[in-house]
Write a protein that holds these residues in place. Structure first.
Motif, PDB file in Angstrom:
ATOM      1  N   ASP A 190       0.850  -1.189   0.000  1.00  0.00           N
ATOM      2  CA  ASP A 190       0.000   0.000   0.000  1.00  0.00           C
ATOM      3  C   ASP A 190       0.889   1.245   0.000  1.00  0.00           C
ATOM      4  O   ASP A 190       1.735   1.419   0.887  1.00  0.00           O
ATOM      5  CB  ASP A 190      -0.879  -0.024   1.257  1.00  0.00           C
ATOM      6  N   ARG A 192       0.421   4.210   0.876  1.00  0.00           N
ATOM      7  CA  ARG A 192       0.305   4.977   2.118  1.00  0.00           C
ATOM      8  C   ARG A 192       1.167   4.357   3.207  1.00  0.00           C
ATOM      9  O   ARG A 192       1.828   5.077   3.982  1.00  0.00           O
ATOM     10  CB  ARG A 192      -1.163   5.029   2.552  1.00  0.00           C
ATOM     11  N   SER A 218       5.916  12.271  -2.707  1.00  0.00           N
ATOM     12  CA  SER A 218       4.771  11.409  -2.994  1.00  0.00           C
ATOM     13  C   SER A 218       4.447  11.364  -4.487  1.00  0.00           C
ATOM     14  O   SER A 218       4.025  10.314  -5.000  1.00  0.00           O
ATOM     15  CB  SER A 218       3.546  11.874  -2.208  1.00  0.00           C
ATOM     16  N   TRP A 309       0.505   1.621  10.297  1.00  0.00           N
ATOM     17  CA  TRP A 309       0.678   2.942   9.699  1.00  0.00           C
ATOM     18  C   TRP A 309      -0.559   3.825   9.878  1.00  0.00           C
ATOM     19  O   TRP A 309      -0.452   5.068   9.866  1.00  0.00           O
ATOM     20  CB  TRP A 309       1.006   2.818   8.216  1.00  0.00           C
ATOM     21  N   ARG A 310      -1.724   3.237  10.073  1.00  0.00           N
ATOM     22  CA  ARG A 310      -2.945   4.031  10.224  1.00  0.00           C
ATOM     23  C   ARG A 310      -2.931   4.868  11.496  1.00  0.00           C
ATOM     24  O   ARG A 310      -3.620   5.895  11.584  1.00  0.00           O
ATOM     25  CB  ARG A 310      -4.177   3.108  10.230  1.00  0.00           C
ATOM     26  N   MET A 313      -0.115   8.098  10.419  1.00  0.00           N
ATOM     27  CA  MET A 313      -0.286   9.040   9.311  1.00  0.00           C
ATOM     28  C   MET A 313      -1.608   9.778   9.467  1.00  0.00           C
ATOM     29  O   MET A 313      -2.665   9.153   9.607  1.00  0.00           O
ATOM     30  CB  MET A 313      -0.240   8.283   7.976  1.00  0.00           C
ATOM     31  N   GLU A 317      -2.661  13.730   4.978  1.00  0.00           N
ATOM     32  CA  GLU A 317      -1.647  13.106   4.121  1.00  0.00           C
ATOM     33  C   GLU A 317      -2.225  11.885   3.408  1.00  0.00           C
ATOM     34  O   GLU A 317      -1.900  11.623   2.244  1.00  0.00           O
ATOM     35  CB  GLU A 317      -0.430  12.699   4.943  1.00  0.00           C
ATOM     36  N   VAL A 318      -3.088  11.143   4.099  1.00  0.00           N
ATOM     37  CA  VAL A 318      -3.759  10.011   3.463  1.00  0.00           C
ATOM     38  C   VAL A 318      -4.563  10.485   2.256  1.00  0.00           C
ATOM     39  O   VAL A 318      -4.514   9.882   1.172  1.00  0.00           O
ATOM     40  CB  VAL A 318      -4.684   9.294   4.473  1.00  0.00           C
ATOM     41  N   LEU A 321      -2.252  11.350  -0.711  1.00  0.00           N
ATOM     42  CA  LEU A 321      -1.731  10.143  -1.363  1.00  0.00           C
ATOM     43  C   LEU A 321      -2.820   9.421  -2.144  1.00  0.00           C
ATOM     44  O   LEU A 321      -2.565   8.862  -3.217  1.00  0.00           O
ATOM     45  CB  LEU A 321      -1.119   9.215  -0.310  1.00  0.00           C
ATOM     46  N   GLN A 322      -4.044   9.408  -1.613  1.00  0.00           N
ATOM     47  CA  GLN A 322      -5.143   8.756  -2.324  1.00  0.00           C
ATOM     48  C   GLN A 322      -5.450   9.476  -3.635  1.00  0.00           C
ATOM     49  O   GLN A 322      -5.823   8.845  -4.630  1.00  0.00           O
ATOM     50  CB  GLN A 322      -6.385   8.709  -1.430  1.00  0.00           C
ATOM     51  N   THR A 336      -9.824   3.016  -0.302  1.00  0.00           N
ATOM     52  CA  THR A 336      -9.614   4.437  -0.055  1.00  0.00           C
ATOM     53  C   THR A 336     -10.627   4.898   0.992  1.00  0.00           C
ATOM     54  O   THR A 336     -11.739   4.360   1.089  1.00  0.00           O
ATOM     55  CB  THR A 336      -9.775   5.270  -1.339  1.00  0.00           C
ATOM     56  N   TYR A 343     -11.698   6.452   7.975  1.00  0.00           N
ATOM     57  CA  TYR A 343     -10.279   6.088   8.065  1.00  0.00           C
ATOM     58  C   TYR A 343      -9.945   5.494   9.429  1.00  0.00           C
ATOM     59  O   TYR A 343      -9.202   4.503   9.520  1.00  0.00           O
ATOM     60  CB  TYR A 343      -9.430   7.338   7.788  1.00  0.00           C
TER      61      TYR A 343
END
Length: 358
Positions: A190, A192, A218, A309-310, A313, A317-318, A321-322, A336, A343
Motif C-alpha cells: 500500500d 500509504r 509522494s 501505519w494508520r 499518518m 496526508e492520506v 496520497l489517495q 480508499t 479512516y
C-alpha cells in the motif's frame, strides 16, 4: 626468483585449498539442518529442459515494501545464493547497464566485474551468507577471490536477487533472454504504508539521511507505482508462467499460504526448513524485544503490525496520497477512505480482494 616447478606447486596448492573450502562450506550448509540434504535441495533429475537449470529468481519491489522479510522466506533453502540491491546507487549507464549487471550476476560472473565484486564483498549489505557469513569470517583472504564466489554461485540451487531501485519494466529484457531462466516475484505494498514507513525511518535517523529527496516525494513515488503497474499488466499477459504479483499485506496476514504459493510458482520444495523460516519471521517470538523493534528487523508479528501505519499518518496526508495514487490503490485492491471517521474505524480494513490485472 621462483622456478616454474615451484610456481606450479603453489598454484596447485591454492586450487586445492579453494576446493577444500568449497566442499567444507557446502557440507556445513547441509549438515547444519536436521533434515537430510536430499530433502532440502530440489531433485533436478525429475525435470527437463529449462527446469534442469538453477532457478533464477528476482524479487522486484520498492524500499520499505517488506522486501527483507519476503527475501528471508525466498532464501530459506540453504542452497540459495543471494545478492541484495545490486542496482541501488550503481546505475551510471542507465537501463542497459542495469540489465547487463543483473545478467552477469545470474550467470555468476563476479570475477568479470571486479569493481562490483569489491562492493558486493565489502559493502554493508549481507548478500550471500555462505560467502560473507561463513567464508569471509574464517578465510578473509580467500573471500576476496571472486573465482570462489563464482563457484559458490554456480553450485547453488537458487540464485536470488532483490531489486528495489529501478522500474519493473527492466525485467522484460531478462525474461526475453533465452539463456536465462528468470522468474519475477513482484512485491507491492500500500503506497500509504510505504510512505509512512519511510517517514518513520527518517525520523529515527535525524543526523543521517536515509532516503534521497525524490524518494520522499509522494508524486515521484506514485509515478513509479504507475509505471510499474503498466509493466505488471504487460508481464502478467506476456509472461504469465514467469511473473507473479505479491501484496505484502497478504504475506503478512497469511504467510504460510502465500509462501506455499510462491514456492509452487518457483517450482521449489516447501519443506520443514522453509516452514520454520516462515514461522520465525512472522509470529514475533523468535527474537528479543529490541530486535523486534528494529526498523530493519524481519522478525515481527506481521499480522499485528501490517496496518500500524494508520495510527501514524494523519488523514490530510492520506487524502493527498489517495489523490495521487488513486489508480494504483484501486488496481492492487486497496481501500480508499473518504472521511476521517471512515479512516479511523478499525472495521474498515485497507485491504480488499485483489482484482485481476487483466
Amino acid at each position: 626468483m621462483k622456478s616454474a616447478r615451484e610456481e606450479k606447486v603453489q598454484r596447485l596448492g591454492v586450487v586445492s585449498v579453494l576446493l577444500v573450502v568449497t566442499v567444507l562450506l557446502l557440507t556445513s550448509v547441509c549438515s547444519h539442518f536436521s533434515r537430510p540434504a536430499q530433502e532440502l535441495i530440489p531433485d533436478r533429475s525429475k525435470h527437463s529442459g529449462h527446469e534442469e537449470r538453477t532457478k533464477q529468481v528476482v524479487l522486484w519491489t520498492m524500499m520499505r515494501s517488506g522486501s527483507r522479510m519476503t527475501q528471508a522466506m525466498l532464501k530459506a533453502l540453504p542452497c540459495t545464493f543471494l545478492t541484495e540491491e545490486p542496482l541501488r546507487k550503481r546505475s551510471p549507464g542507465g537501463p542497459q547497464f542495469s540489465v547487463q549487471l543483473l545478467k552477469d550476476i545470474f550467470n555468476c560472473r563476479f570475477s568479470q566485474r571486479p569493481d562490483y565484486f569489491r562492493y558486493w564483498v565489502n559493502g554493508s549489505l549481507p548478500n550471500d551468507y555462505n560467502v560473507k557469513g561463513r567464508l569471509c569470517a574464517v578465510f578473509r583472504q580467500l573471500c576476496w577471490d571472486a573465482r570462489l564466489t563464482d563457484a559458490m554461485c554456480e553450485v547453488a540451487c537458487v540464485r536470488l536477487l532483490r531489486v528495489v531501485s529501478v522500474d519493473l519494466g527492466e525485467t522484460r529484457t531478462l525474461l526475453q533472454d533465452p539463456t536465462l531462466n528468470v522468474r519475477v516475484v513482484h512485491l507491492v505494498r500500500d503506497p500509504r504504508a510505504l510512505m509512512a514507513s519511510r517517514e518513520k525511518l527518517e525520523s529515527l535517523s535525524p543526523t543521517y539521511k536515509v532516503f534521497h529527496d525524490e524518494e520522499m516525494n509522494s508524486t515521484v513515488i506514485c509515478n513509479r507505482y504507475m509505471r510499474d503497474l503498466k509493466s505488471a499488466i504487460s508481464l502478467a499477459h506476456r509472461h504469465r508462467s514467469r511473473y507473479t504479483l505479491l501484496r505484502y499485506e497478504d504475506l503478512a496476514l497469511q504467510p504460510e499460504r502465500e509462501v506455499q504459493r510462491l514456492y509452487k510458482f518457483l517450482d521449489l520444495p516447501y519443506n520443514v526448513q522453509v516452514a520454520n523460516t516462515v514461522t520465525s519471521h512472522t509470529l514475533g517470538f523468535m527474537k528479543d524485544e529490541v530486535w523486534r523493534k528494529d526498523p530493519f528487523s524481519t522478525y515481527k508479528n506481521s499480522s499485528a503490525t501490517v496496518f500500524a501505519w494508520r495510527g501514524e499518518m494523519d488523514f490530510s496526508e492520506v487524502t493527498r496520497l489517495q489523490q495521487e495514487c488513486g489508480v494504483v490503490l484501486k488496481a492492487y485492491g486497496y481501500r480508499t477512505f473518504p472521511t476521517p471517521h471512515h479512516y479511523h474505524d478499525p472495521q474498515n480494513t485497507p485491504l480488499l480482494p485483489l482484482p485481476p490485472l487483466l
